[in-house]
Design a protein around this motif. Structure first.
Motif, PDB file in Angstrom:
ATOM      1  N   ALA A 106      17.564  40.511  32.803  1.00  0.00           N
ATOM      2  CA  ALA A 106      18.283  39.685  33.614  1.00  0.00           C
ATOM      3  C   ALA A 106      19.711  40.207  34.041  1.00  0.00           C
ATOM      4  O   ALA A 106      19.981  39.818  35.208  1.00  0.00           O
ATOM      5  CB  ALA A 106      17.982  38.520  33.121  1.00  0.00           C
ATOM      6  N   GLN A 107      20.254  40.744  32.859  1.00  0.00           N
ATOM      7  CA  GLN A 107      21.502  41.249  33.115  1.00  0.00           C
ATOM      8  C   GLN A 107      21.580  42.380  34.187  1.00  0.00           C
ATOM      9  O   GLN A 107      22.878  42.695  34.952  1.00  0.00           O
ATOM     10  CB  GLN A 107      22.268  41.525  31.870  1.00  0.00           C
ATOM     11  CG  GLN A 107      21.570  42.666  30.970  1.00  0.00           C
ATOM     12  CD  GLN A 107      21.946  44.136  31.411  1.00  0.00           C
ATOM     13  OE1 GLN A 107      23.029  44.428  32.035  1.00  0.00           O
ATOM     14  NE2 GLN A 107      21.053  44.993  30.785  1.00  0.00           N
ATOM     15  N   ALA A 108      20.590  42.952  34.553  1.00  0.00           N
ATOM     16  CA  ALA A 108      20.669  44.151  35.500  1.00  0.00           C
ATOM     17  C   ALA A 108      20.211  43.621  36.844  1.00  0.00           C
ATOM     18  O   ALA A 108      20.196  44.637  37.762  1.00  0.00           O
ATOM     19  CB  ALA A 108      20.008  45.138  34.864  1.00  0.00           C
ATOM     20  N   ALA A 109      19.455  42.595  36.920  1.00  0.00           N
ATOM     21  CA  ALA A 109      19.030  41.960  38.108  1.00  0.00           C
ATOM     22  C   ALA A 109      19.980  42.458  39.408  1.00  0.00           C
ATOM     23  O   ALA A 109      19.635  42.599  40.468  1.00  0.00           O
ATOM     24  CB  ALA A 109      18.621  40.601  38.365  1.00  0.00           C
ATOM     25  N   GLY A 110      21.264  42.235  39.378  1.00  0.00           N
ATOM     26  CA  GLY A 110      22.385  42.581  40.363  1.00  0.00           C
ATOM     27  C   GLY A 110      22.423  43.793  40.988  1.00  0.00           C
ATOM     28  O   GLY A 110      22.222  44.262  42.095  1.00  0.00           O
ATOM     29  N   PHE A 111      22.166  44.695  39.911  1.00  0.00           N
ATOM     30  CA  PHE A 111      22.219  46.084  40.474  1.00  0.00           C
ATOM     31  C   PHE A 111      20.866  46.508  41.255  1.00  0.00           C
ATOM     32  O   PHE A 111      21.035  47.067  42.280  1.00  0.00           O
ATOM     33  CB  PHE A 111      21.772  47.087  38.924  1.00  0.00           C
ATOM     34  CG  PHE A 111      21.456  48.544  39.197  1.00  0.00           C
ATOM     35  CD1 PHE A 111      22.229  49.373  39.836  1.00  0.00           C
ATOM     36  CD2 PHE A 111      19.964  48.866  38.988  1.00  0.00           C
ATOM     37  CE1 PHE A 111      21.806  50.631  39.887  1.00  0.00           C
ATOM     38  CE2 PHE A 111      19.633  50.138  39.119  1.00  0.00           C
ATOM     39  CZ  PHE A 111      20.546  50.842  39.655  1.00  0.00           C
ATOM     40  N   VAL A 118      14.000  42.083  45.279  1.00  0.00           N
ATOM     41  CA  VAL A 118      14.106  40.662  45.448  1.00  0.00           C
ATOM     42  C   VAL A 118      13.447  40.281  44.007  1.00  0.00           C
ATOM     43  O   VAL A 118      12.146  40.707  43.761  1.00  0.00           O
ATOM     44  CB  VAL A 118      13.563  39.829  46.685  1.00  0.00           C
ATOM     45  CG1 VAL A 118      14.448  40.222  47.881  1.00  0.00           C
ATOM     46  CG2 VAL A 118      12.053  40.395  46.849  1.00  0.00           C
ATOM     47  N   GLN A 119      13.775  39.128  43.487  1.00  0.00           N
ATOM     48  CA  GLN A 119      13.015  38.488  42.392  1.00  0.00           C
ATOM     49  C   GLN A 119      11.830  37.733  43.026  1.00  0.00           C
ATOM     50  O   GLN A 119      11.856  36.988  43.902  1.00  0.00           O
ATOM     51  CB  GLN A 119      14.004  37.534  41.721  1.00  0.00           C
ATOM     52  CG  GLN A 119      13.383  36.762  40.259  1.00  0.00           C
ATOM     53  CD  GLN A 119      14.490  35.911  39.640  1.00  0.00           C
ATOM     54  OE1 GLN A 119      15.615  36.337  39.985  1.00  0.00           O
ATOM     55  NE2 GLN A 119      14.166  35.028  38.837  1.00  0.00           N
ATOM     56  N   VAL A 120      10.759  37.702  42.061  1.00  0.00           N
ATOM     57  CA  VAL A 120       9.617  37.237  42.200  1.00  0.00           C
ATOM     58  C   VAL A 120       9.371  36.451  40.936  1.00  0.00           C
ATOM     59  O   VAL A 120       9.246  37.087  39.727  1.00  0.00           O
ATOM     60  CB  VAL A 120       8.283  38.027  42.865  1.00  0.00           C
ATOM     61  CG1 VAL A 120       8.687  38.688  44.161  1.00  0.00           C
ATOM     62  CG2 VAL A 120       8.053  39.221  41.770  1.00  0.00           C
ATOM     63  N   GLY A 121       9.138  35.133  41.012  1.00  0.00           N
ATOM     64  CA  GLY A 121       8.825  34.470  39.784  1.00  0.00           C
ATOM     65  C   GLY A 121       9.706  34.063  38.897  1.00  0.00           C
ATOM     66  O   GLY A 121      11.098  34.230  39.279  1.00  0.00           O
ATOM     67  N   GLU A 122       9.745  33.453  37.866  1.00  0.00           N
ATOM     68  CA  GLU A 122      10.577  32.963  36.758  1.00  0.00           C
ATOM     69  C   GLU A 122      11.005  34.005  35.787  1.00  0.00           C
ATOM     70  O   GLU A 122      10.183  35.052  35.468  1.00  0.00           O
ATOM     71  CB  GLU A 122      10.189  31.787  36.044  1.00  0.00           C
ATOM     72  CG  GLU A 122       9.835  30.610  37.212  1.00  0.00           C
ATOM     73  CD  GLU A 122      10.899  30.134  38.015  1.00  0.00           C
ATOM     74  OE1 GLU A 122      11.982  30.000  37.370  1.00  0.00           O
ATOM     75  OE2 GLU A 122      10.912  29.957  39.019  1.00  0.00           O
ATOM     76  N   GLU A 123      12.366  33.844  35.320  1.00  0.00           N
ATOM     77  CA  GLU A 123      12.780  34.578  33.997  1.00  0.00           C
ATOM     78  C   GLU A 123      11.846  34.417  32.868  1.00  0.00           C
ATOM     79  O   GLU A 123      11.203  33.430  32.739  1.00  0.00           O
ATOM     80  CB  GLU A 123      14.083  34.207  33.726  1.00  0.00           C
ATOM     81  CG  GLU A 123      14.765  34.901  32.811  1.00  0.00           C
ATOM     82  CD  GLU A 123      16.168  34.429  32.468  1.00  0.00           C
ATOM     83  OE1 GLU A 123      16.482  34.098  31.589  1.00  0.00           O
ATOM     84  OE2 GLU A 123      17.214  34.899  33.467  1.00  0.00           O
ATOM     85  N   TYR A 124      11.626  35.503  32.254  1.00  0.00           N
ATOM     86  CA  TYR A 124      10.927  35.399  30.831  1.00  0.00           C
ATOM     87  C   TYR A 124      11.543  36.409  29.745  1.00  0.00           C
ATOM     88  O   TYR A 124      12.527  37.191  30.090  1.00  0.00           O
ATOM     89  CB  TYR A 124       9.309  35.799  31.074  1.00  0.00           C
ATOM     90  CG  TYR A 124       9.183  37.184  31.886  1.00  0.00           C
ATOM     91  CD1 TYR A 124       9.023  38.359  30.877  1.00  0.00           C
ATOM     92  CD2 TYR A 124       9.310  37.580  33.145  1.00  0.00           C
ATOM     93  CE1 TYR A 124       8.913  39.731  31.410  1.00  0.00           C
ATOM     94  CE2 TYR A 124       9.539  38.758  33.792  1.00  0.00           C
ATOM     95  CZ  TYR A 124       9.040  39.859  32.828  1.00  0.00           C
ATOM     96  OH  TYR A 124       8.964  40.914  33.167  1.00  0.00           O
ATOM     97  N   LEU A 125      11.033  36.370  28.832  1.00  0.00           N
ATOM     98  CA  LEU A 125      11.527  36.915  27.746  1.00  0.00           C
ATOM     99  C   LEU A 125      10.575  38.198  27.077  1.00  0.00           C
ATOM    100  O   LEU A 125       9.424  38.270  27.089  1.00  0.00           O
ATOM    101  CB  LEU A 125      11.681  36.049  26.379  1.00  0.00           C
ATOM    102  CG  LEU A 125      12.520  35.145  26.206  1.00  0.00           C
ATOM    103  CD1 LEU A 125      12.703  34.432  24.895  1.00  0.00           C
ATOM    104  CD2 LEU A 125      14.010  35.736  26.466  1.00  0.00           C
ATOM    105  N   ASP A 126      11.166  39.231  27.108  1.00  0.00           N
ATOM    106  CA  ASP A 126      10.437  40.656  26.786  1.00  0.00           C
ATOM    107  C   ASP A 126      11.226  41.327  25.436  1.00  0.00           C
ATOM    108  O   ASP A 126      12.441  41.501  25.662  1.00  0.00           O
ATOM    109  CB  ASP A 126      10.332  41.711  27.866  1.00  0.00           C
ATOM    110  CG  ASP A 126       9.669  42.938  27.555  1.00  0.00           C
ATOM    111  OD1 ASP A 126       8.858  42.972  26.350  1.00  0.00           O
ATOM    112  OD2 ASP A 126       9.449  43.691  28.215  1.00  0.00           O
ATOM    113  N   GLU A 127      10.683  41.073  24.297  1.00  0.00           N
ATOM    114  CA  GLU A 127      11.451  41.560  23.138  1.00  0.00           C
ATOM    115  C   GLU A 127      12.842  40.818  23.105  1.00  0.00           C
ATOM    116  O   GLU A 127      13.858  41.257  22.641  1.00  0.00           O
ATOM    117  CB  GLU A 127      11.659  42.815  22.989  1.00  0.00           C
ATOM    118  CG  GLU A 127      10.565  43.654  22.382  1.00  0.00           C
ATOM    119  CD  GLU A 127      11.250  45.143  21.733  1.00  0.00           C
ATOM    120  OE1 GLU A 127      11.480  45.189  20.799  1.00  0.00           O
ATOM    121  OE2 GLU A 127      10.487  46.290  22.778  1.00  0.00           O
TER     122      GLU A 127
END
Length: 147
Positions: A106-111, A118-127
């Motif tokens: 998520a912290q790199a999404a702006g890059f 483009v974002q598709v779907g909701e944020e989720y946790l990976d590790e």
């Protein structure tokens, strides 16, 4: 001098860079998996030093997944990540891919947004790290960038 190398096996330079960035710097435990055996690996070298890398694998009939995008910490902010992404997208276009997908921290999404994803779907946790799925139709110029 910058140069790219593509490999059908995980090159030691990419393995070392991913270990440095994802495991040592960011604290991920599960960096290497079976996908590495089926992926194309792209490494950007500056002289003899690996400074950025990624892997790519099919994710549907016309879609490829780009992942494990890593840039050496002391080389960030020099457009090396963007260069790796652009080279990866060009290689995938030559393979007939119409879309690139990725799972971004998520912290790199702006890059990735700046590169046209483009974002598709909701944020989720990976590790325990927030991620978002993103996609881009290949052959499209990112908004705000002139050809």
């Amino acid at each position: 001098m910058l140069r790219f190398e593509m490999s059908v096996t995980l090159p030691p330079a990419a393995q070392a860079l991913r270990q440095e960035v994802f495991m040592e710097e960011q604290g991920f435990s599960y960096e290497f998996d079976e996908t590495d055996n089926a992926a194309l690996h792209l490494v950007l070298f500056d002289g003899g030093e690996a400074v950025a890398c990624c892997r790519m694998f099919p994710d549907g009939p016309d879609s490829w997944h780009i992942g494990r995008v890593a840039v050496k910490k002391d080389r960030r902010g020099q457009r090396l990540g963007a260069a790796v992404m652009e080279e990866a997208e060009a290689a995938l276009s030559l393979k007939g891919a119409k879309k690139a997908v990725l799972s971004a921290q998520a912290q790199a999404a702006g890059f990735y947004r700046k590169l046209g994803y483009v974002q598709v779907g909701e944020e989720y946790l990976d590790e325990h790290c927030p991620h978002v799925d993103m996609e881009k139709l290949l052959g499209k110029t990112p908004a705000g960038i002139k050809e």
